[in-house]
Design a protein around this motif. Structure first.
Motif, PDB file in Angstrom:
ATOM      1  N   VAL A  42     -11.194  60.431  74.965  1.00  0.00           N
ATOM      2  CA  VAL A  42     -10.164  59.990  75.900  1.00  0.00           C
ATOM      3  C   VAL A  42     -10.489  58.607  76.449  1.00  0.00           C
ATOM      4  CG1 VAL A  42      -9.176  60.420  78.187  1.00  0.00           C
ATOM      5  CG2 VAL A  42      -9.331  62.272  76.528  1.00  0.00           C
ATOM      6  N   CYS A  45      -9.622  55.971  73.933  1.00  0.00           N
ATOM      7  CA  CYS A  45      -8.174  55.764  73.819  1.00  0.00           C
ATOM      8  C   CYS A  45      -7.639  54.948  74.992  1.00  0.00           C
ATOM      9  CB  CYS A  45      -7.461  57.107  73.760  1.00  0.00           C
ATOM     10  SG  CYS A  45      -7.757  58.037  72.237  1.00  0.00           S
ATOM     11  N   GLU A  46      -8.233  55.126  76.157  1.00  0.00           N
ATOM     12  CA  GLU A  46      -7.800  54.393  77.340  1.00  0.00           C
ATOM     13  C   GLU A  46      -8.267  52.945  77.316  1.00  0.00           C
ATOM     14  OE1 GLU A  46      -7.726  58.027  80.637  1.00  0.00           O
ATOM     15  OE2 GLU A  46      -9.530  56.816  80.386  1.00  0.00           O
ATOM     16  N   LEU A 160      -7.850  65.416  78.238  1.00  0.00           N
ATOM     17  CA  LEU A 160      -6.819  65.108  79.237  1.00  0.00           C
ATOM     18  C   LEU A 160      -6.564  66.274  80.179  1.00  0.00           C
ATOM     19  CD1 LEU A 160      -4.277  63.299  76.883  1.00  0.00           C
ATOM     20  CD2 LEU A 160      -5.533  62.229  78.765  1.00  0.00           C
ATOM     21  N   LEU A 168      -0.223  68.219  71.646  1.00  0.00           N
ATOM     22  CA  LEU A 168      -0.065  66.999  70.839  1.00  0.00           C
ATOM     23  C   LEU A 168      -0.103  67.306  69.344  1.00  0.00           C
ATOM     24  CD1 LEU A 168      -2.420  64.591  72.840  1.00  0.00           C
ATOM     25  CD2 LEU A 168       0.082  64.620  72.879  1.00  0.00           C
ATOM     26  N   GLN A 250       1.182  56.293  72.858  1.00  0.00           N
ATOM     27  CA  GLN A 250       1.219  55.480  74.073  1.00  0.00           C
ATOM     28  C   GLN A 250       2.363  55.945  74.973  1.00  0.00           C
ATOM     29  OE1 GLN A 250       0.642  51.205  73.754  1.00  0.00           O
ATOM     30  NE2 GLN A 250       2.262  50.821  75.240  1.00  0.00           N
ATOM     31  N   THR A 253       1.679  59.419  76.632  1.00  0.00           N
ATOM     32  CA  THR A 253       0.707  59.354  77.736  1.00  0.00           C
ATOM     33  C   THR A 253       1.137  58.372  78.813  1.00  0.00           C
ATOM     34  OG1 THR A 253      -0.602  57.666  76.576  1.00  0.00           O
ATOM     35  CG2 THR A 253      -1.214  59.977  76.200  1.00  0.00           C
ATOM     36  N   ASN A 254       2.375  57.884  78.728  1.00  0.00           N
ATOM     37  CA  ASN A 254       2.925  56.931  79.707  1.00  0.00           C
ATOM     38  C   ASN A 254       2.054  55.692  79.867  1.00  0.00           C
ATOM     39  OD1 ASN A 254       5.159  56.355  81.385  1.00  0.00           O
ATOM     40  ND2 ASN A 254       4.001  56.882  83.223  1.00  0.00           N
ATOM     41  N   ARG A 256      -1.143  55.431  79.323  1.00  0.00           N
ATOM     42  CA  ARG A 256      -2.568  55.673  79.595  1.00  0.00           C
ATOM     43  C   ARG A 256      -3.407  55.372  78.364  1.00  0.00           C
ATOM     44  NH1 ARG A 256      -5.107  61.274  82.176  1.00  0.00           N
ATOM     45  NH2 ARG A 256      -7.324  60.742  81.883  1.00  0.00           N
ATOM     46  N   PHE A 257      -2.939  55.809  77.200  1.00  0.00           N
ATOM     47  CA  PHE A 257      -3.538  55.424  75.933  1.00  0.00           C
ATOM     48  C   PHE A 257      -2.768  54.205  75.420  1.00  0.00           C
ATOM     49  CE2 PHE A 257      -5.095  59.940  74.583  1.00  0.00           C
ATOM     50  CZ  PHE A 257      -5.898  59.965  75.689  1.00  0.00           C
ATOM     51  N   PRO A 289       7.151  60.377  78.156  1.00  0.00           N
ATOM     52  CA  PRO A 289       5.882  60.756  78.771  1.00  0.00           C
ATOM     53  C   PRO A 289       5.835  62.247  79.117  1.00  0.00           C
ATOM     54  CG  PRO A 289       6.646  58.681  79.676  1.00  0.00           C
ATOM     55  CD  PRO A 289       7.751  59.200  78.807  1.00  0.00           C
ATOM     56  N   LEU A 293       1.055  64.911  82.262  1.00  0.00           N
ATOM     57  CA  LEU A 293       0.175  63.749  82.379  1.00  0.00           C
ATOM     58  C   LEU A 293       0.654  62.760  83.440  1.00  0.00           C
ATOM     59  CD1 LEU A 293      -0.616  63.004  78.617  1.00  0.00           C
ATOM     60  CD2 LEU A 293      -2.088  64.093  80.318  1.00  0.00           C
TER      61      LEU A 293
END
Length: 329
Positions: A42, A45-46, A160, A168, A250, A253-254, A256-257, A289, A293
């Motif tokens: 995670v 990815c961020e 997450l 997912l 993307q 995750t809005n 976030r990623f 999104p 999350l």
């Protein structure tokens, strides 16, 4: 090491990009067999949208077999390769990337992958036993990639802290999931411009799908774009897989990623052969999104749209275009 020297790709006018002087040492490495890997995944990815996985459980013999079949195909005479240019689900192309003017020092095979095994009749342009051999290698590799995609996406969900665990992975494991396998060949380009620059093999872009899994031979060329505005070269590793966050993830995750921008530069002396599995959702899947999350009071950065809508829009753009900008609120 694979080196194909008898290529028929003609010389074309391509963008010239400066070469970074060193490899980037900051690529996150995720050991899939190590406890706590979901947290590291995670974070990767961020922070970067790109990472390498080890202990992935994919037999090297399986990987080597598909690479061998790819090399055999790209070694064929150009007229034979061109026979694969109009097939479905397989298609061959060279130099031209998409339909909007993008070009690169590359030739490729593109497969439309579903949950059903591919029949060797789809490879009718090849004589037996070549068709059966390539088909068998493709089916084994695709099956292994589906399992790896599922494992990685479920680890993301764990990291997450969202349920169900397959929130997912179910998007790319559905029978109607729109996934793609791409085999790229970047021939040697011995007459490069000045030593501090290189020809573009595949121009800068992000991947539209949820997730991409890349494996290549031991030849450099892949570069990713950092948030400080610099391009860095990814050290090749033929025993591991590199994973990109795609545009769709993307959105889910809005933001976030982050979907990572990347490109490939041509190598002066060595062939580069890469295999990329793009895990996409079903055509009618609505992307927005995930509420689980979203923090309290957090607003969605994107309007809801279907994968079919986004894919159609992406196919009408140039590689460098900001596709997600069209769908931002």
């Amino acid at each position: 090491m694979v080196v194909l020297t008898n290529t028929t790709l003609e010389r074309i006018t391509l963008p010239v990009a400066p070469k970074p002087s060193t490899y980037f040492s900051g690529i996150p490495v995720i050991n899939l067999a190590q406890p706590g890997s979901e947290t590291l995944l995670v974070r990767a990815c961020e922070e970067l949208g790109f990472f390498k996985v080890t202990n992935h459980g994919i037999p090297m013999e399986l990987i080597a077999r598909l690479e061998e079949e790819a090399v055999k195909f790209f070694s064929l005479a150009q007229v034979e390769k061109e026979r694969a240019g109009t097939g479905n689900p397989l298609g061959y192309g060279n130099k031209t990337i998409g339909h909007n003017g993008d070009v690169g020092w590359v030739e490729y095979l593109l497969f439309d992958v579903t949950s059903k095994p591919m029949s060797h009749t789809a490879l009718a342009f090849l004589e037996e036993p070549s068709a059966s051999s390539l088909c068998s290698a493709l089916n084994e590799y695709v099956s292994a990639m589906r399992k790896l995609v599922c494992e990685v996406l479920e680890l993301m969900a764990e990291g997450l802290r969202v349920q169900p665990r397959n929130i997912l992975s179910k998007l790319v494991m559905d029978e109607e999931s729109d996934s793609i396998l791409r085999l790229n060949h970047y021939p040697p380009c011995p007459h490069l411009p000045e030593l501090d620059s290189s020809l573009t093999g595949f121009g800068e872009h992000t991947d539209p799908q949820i997730i991409s899994i890349l494996r290549s031979n031991n030849t450099s060329g892949l570069q990713i774009y950092l948030r400080d505005g610099s391009w860095v070269t990814v050290p090749p590793d033929q025993d591991s897989f590199f994973i990109n966050v795609g545009d769709s993830l993307q959105v889910l995750t809005n933001g976030r990623f982050r979907s990572v921008k990347h490109r490939v530069l041509a190598h002066g002396l060595k062939s580069r052969v890469s295999m990329i599995y793009f895990g996409g959702p079903p055509s009618g899947e609505r992307l927005a999104p995930l509420p689980l999350l979203m923090g309290e009071g957090e607003e969605s950065l994107y309007r809801e749209f279907t994968w079919c809508e986004y894919k159609s829009f992406a196919h009408g753009t140039r590689l460098t275009d900001n596709r997600l900008g069209q769908f931002q609120r």
